[in-house]
Design a protein around this motif. Structure first.
Motif, PDB file in Angstrom:
ATOM      1  N   SER A 132      49.776  21.976 -16.697  1.00  0.00           N
ATOM      2  CA  SER A 132      49.570  20.718 -15.966  1.00  0.00           C
ATOM      3  C   SER A 132      48.146  20.220 -16.181  1.00  0.00           C
ATOM      4  O   SER A 132      47.769  19.895 -17.291  1.00  0.00           O
ATOM      5  N   VAL A 133      47.296  20.180 -15.135  1.00  0.00           N
ATOM      6  CA  VAL A 133      45.913  19.751 -15.313  1.00  0.00           C
ATOM      7  C   VAL A 133      44.959  20.891 -14.976  1.00  0.00           C
ATOM      8  O   VAL A 133      45.313  21.819 -14.249  1.00  0.00           O
ATOM      9  N   VAL A 134      43.763  20.819 -15.521  1.00  0.00           N
ATOM     10  CA  VAL A 134      42.704  21.766 -15.185  1.00  0.00           C
ATOM     11  C   VAL A 134      42.221  21.448 -13.775  1.00  0.00           C
ATOM     12  O   VAL A 134      42.208  20.284 -13.367  1.00  0.00           O
ATOM     13  N   GLU A 135      41.830  22.473 -13.012  1.00  0.00           N
ATOM     14  CA  GLU A 135      41.501  22.273 -11.607  1.00  0.00           C
ATOM     15  C   GLU A 135      40.056  22.656 -11.292  1.00  0.00           C
ATOM     16  O   GLU A 135      39.582  23.714 -11.693  1.00  0.00           O
ATOM     17  N   PHE A 136      39.388  21.785 -10.547  1.00  0.00           N
ATOM     18  CA  PHE A 136      38.023  22.046 -10.118  1.00  0.00           C
ATOM     19  C   PHE A 136      37.973  23.112  -9.036  1.00  0.00           C
ATOM     20  O   PHE A 136      38.865  23.213  -8.188  1.00  0.00           O
ATOM     21  N   TYR A 172      43.713  31.598 -24.495  1.00  0.00           N
ATOM     22  CA  TYR A 172      42.819  32.171 -23.484  1.00  0.00           C
ATOM     23  C   TYR A 172      42.549  31.201 -22.338  1.00  0.00           C
ATOM     24  O   TYR A 172      42.229  31.617 -21.228  1.00  0.00           O
ATOM     25  N   ARG A 173      42.654  29.874 -22.593  1.00  0.00           N
ATOM     26  CA  ARG A 173      42.394  28.899 -21.538  1.00  0.00           C
ATOM     27  C   ARG A 173      43.436  28.986 -20.420  1.00  0.00           C
ATOM     28  O   ARG A 173      43.179  28.570 -19.297  1.00  0.00           O
ATOM     29  N   PHE A 174      44.610  29.526 -20.742  1.00  0.00           N
ATOM     30  CA  PHE A 174      45.697  29.583 -19.770  1.00  0.00           C
ATOM     31  C   PHE A 174      45.694  30.879 -18.960  1.00  0.00           C
ATOM     32  O   PHE A 174      46.506  31.047 -18.057  1.00  0.00           O
ATOM     33  N   ARG A 175      44.782  31.780 -19.303  1.00  0.00           N
ATOM     34  CA  ARG A 175      44.702  33.022 -18.543  1.00  0.00           C
ATOM     35  C   ARG A 175      44.151  32.764 -17.146  1.00  0.00           C
ATOM     36  O   ARG A 175      43.265  31.932 -16.953  1.00  0.00           O
ATOM     37  N   ALA A 176      44.660  33.485 -16.173  1.00  0.00           N
ATOM     38  CA  ALA A 176      44.270  33.263 -14.778  1.00  0.00           C
ATOM     39  C   ALA A 176      42.861  33.761 -14.491  1.00  0.00           C
ATOM     40  O   ALA A 176      42.310  33.441 -13.432  1.00  0.00           O
ATOM     41  N   ASP A 177      42.268  34.525 -15.411  1.00  0.00           N
ATOM     42  CA  ASP A 177      40.913  35.018 -15.192  1.00  0.00           C
ATOM     43  C   ASP A 177      39.879  34.265 -16.022  1.00  0.00           C
ATOM     44  O   ASP A 177      38.697  34.607 -15.995  1.00  0.00           O
ATOM     45  N   THR A 178      40.286  33.262 -16.774  1.00  0.00           N
ATOM     46  CA  THR A 178      39.357  32.438 -17.538  1.00  0.00           C
ATOM     47  C   THR A 178      38.814  31.302 -16.680  1.00  0.00           C
ATOM     48  O   THR A 178      39.525  30.745 -15.850  1.00  0.00           O
ATOM     49  N   GLN A 219      36.136  14.100 -16.436  1.00  0.00           N
ATOM     50  CA  GLN A 219      36.824  15.055 -17.303  1.00  0.00           C
ATOM     51  C   GLN A 219      38.288  14.641 -17.439  1.00  0.00           C
ATOM     52  O   GLN A 219      39.026  14.595 -16.461  1.00  0.00           O
ATOM     53  N   THR A 220      38.705  14.351 -18.668  1.00  0.00           N
ATOM     54  CA  THR A 220      40.026  13.765 -18.906  1.00  0.00           C
ATOM     55  C   THR A 220      41.159  14.548 -18.260  1.00  0.00           C
ATOM     56  O   THR A 220      42.035  13.968 -17.621  1.00  0.00           O
ATOM     57  N   SER A 221      41.193  15.850 -18.407  1.00  0.00           N
ATOM     58  CA  SER A 221      42.347  16.609 -17.927  1.00  0.00           C
ATOM     59  C   SER A 221      42.081  17.360 -16.626  1.00  0.00           C
ATOM     60  O   SER A 221      42.843  18.246 -16.256  1.00  0.00           O
ATOM     61  N   CYS A 222      41.021  17.022 -15.898  1.00  0.00           N
ATOM     62  CA  CYS A 222      40.686  17.735 -14.665  1.00  0.00           C
ATOM     63  C   CYS A 222      41.216  17.006 -13.429  1.00  0.00           C
ATOM     64  O   CYS A 222      41.060  15.791 -13.301  1.00  0.00           O
ATOM     65  N   GLY A 254      45.652  23.491 -18.631  1.00  0.00           N
ATOM     66  CA  GLY A 254      45.782  22.054 -18.810  1.00  0.00           C
ATOM     67  C   GLY A 254      46.805  21.680 -19.876  1.00  0.00           C
ATOM     68  O   GLY A 254      47.030  22.415 -20.841  1.00  0.00           O
ATOM     69  N   TRP A 255      47.399  20.515 -19.720  1.00  0.00           N
ATOM     70  CA  TRP A 255      48.459  20.066 -20.624  1.00  0.00           C
ATOM     71  C   TRP A 255      47.954  19.839 -22.048  1.00  0.00           C
ATOM     72  O   TRP A 255      48.748  19.857 -22.991  1.00  0.00           O
TER      73      TRP A 255
END
Length: 265
Positions: free
Chosen positions: A206-210, A235-241, A251-254, A228-229
């Motif tokens: 979905s989107v990256v979250e602040f 690695y960006r999709f890992r819950a610890d990144t 930020q476009t996708s935030c 983010g979509w």
């Protein structure tokens, strides 16, 4: 409970790690957070429109009222609050001027349930402050790094929301199987596998979250979570990144996921 929020119970959980594939992760360890309410879904574009209608001036700016935003940005300097994708000359505003609808409207009515994106960390702080003032008995804020990570990983320290192995089709992502979901998402909560053990959806895609966290890159950068979509890197999709962005930069996708607290707590 406030509508649309789920309870994350008080319990120890594993966070962070030393995996070289990670980016700016927290130190590996175990913490015991108190319980908290967190949004099951991200804030919708239609919800954010109500904030814009009330707070935006004719150019899409507002003077911050949130103490956190004012401290970060320097008091009365106006901040931009109109969500937008991309940068000039290809910038696309998702909320546009309208003479008929009190000054602003959605770019497309089909985007009403789309997750909000294309804002700055300052705008996110200001939205949470605005919503708090209109919800008796509750105060809203961005999650901490630890709160976000617990909501995504559960207590067992899994790498991804659904387990330890990545599957592109499990979340809204650029390399997903269906072309409709390779663009920015038109709805929230559409991927049942992208749901944590607590019932929180869209934490991977979905989107990256602040969050309110800060990263080692710079004291002026704020921590963001989720792939983010438009993400291409596993690695960006890992819950610890986590990764950092300037607080005052759009930020476009935030987008935003909120934590709710009872007033007086």
């Amino acid at each position: 409970a406030p509508e649309g929020f789920v309870w994350i119970a008080n319990s120890p959980f594993r966070h962070g790690g030393s995996d070289p594939d990670l980016l700016q992760n927290l130190p590996a360890g175990q913490s015991d957070l108190g319980g908290f309410w967190i949004g099951r879904l991200e804030v919708a574009l239609s919800d954010y429109l109500l904030f814009v209608l009330e707070r935006a001036d004719g150019k899409g700016y507002c003077v911050p009222e949130s103490p956190s935003a004012r401290e970060t940005y320097g008091g009365d300097r106006p901040i931009e609050i109109i969500p937008a994708l991309g940068a000039a000359p290809r910038r696309t505003e998702l909320i546009i001027p309208s003479e008929k609808e009190k000054g602003w409207r959605l770019l497309n009515s089909e985007l009403a349930d789309s997750p909000l994106q294309g804002i700055s960390h300052l705008a996110a702080l200001e939205y949470a402050h605005w919503l708090s003032g209109r919800t008796p008995g509750w105060r809203f804020r961005l999650p901490t790094d630890l709160e976000w990570e617990k909501a995504a990983r559960g207590a067992d320290g899994r790498r991804f929301v659904w387990g330890d192995y990545f599957v592109w089709s499990f979340c809204s992502s650029k390399l997903g199987p269906h072309p409709a979901y390779r663009r920015f998402p038109r709805e929230r909560g559409a991927f049942p596998f992208d749901e944590s053990v607590f019932g929180v959806r869209d934490l991977a895609g979905s989107v990256v979250e602040f969050t309110v966290g800060r990263t080692p890159v710079s004291p002026h950068f704020r921590s963001c979570r989720g792939g983010g979509w438009d993400g291409f890197d596993e690695y960006r999709f890992r819950a610890d990144t986590r990764f950092g962005v300037p607080a005052d930069s759009t930020q476009t996708s935030c987008g935003i996921r909120l934590v709710a607290e009872r007033e007086g707590n």
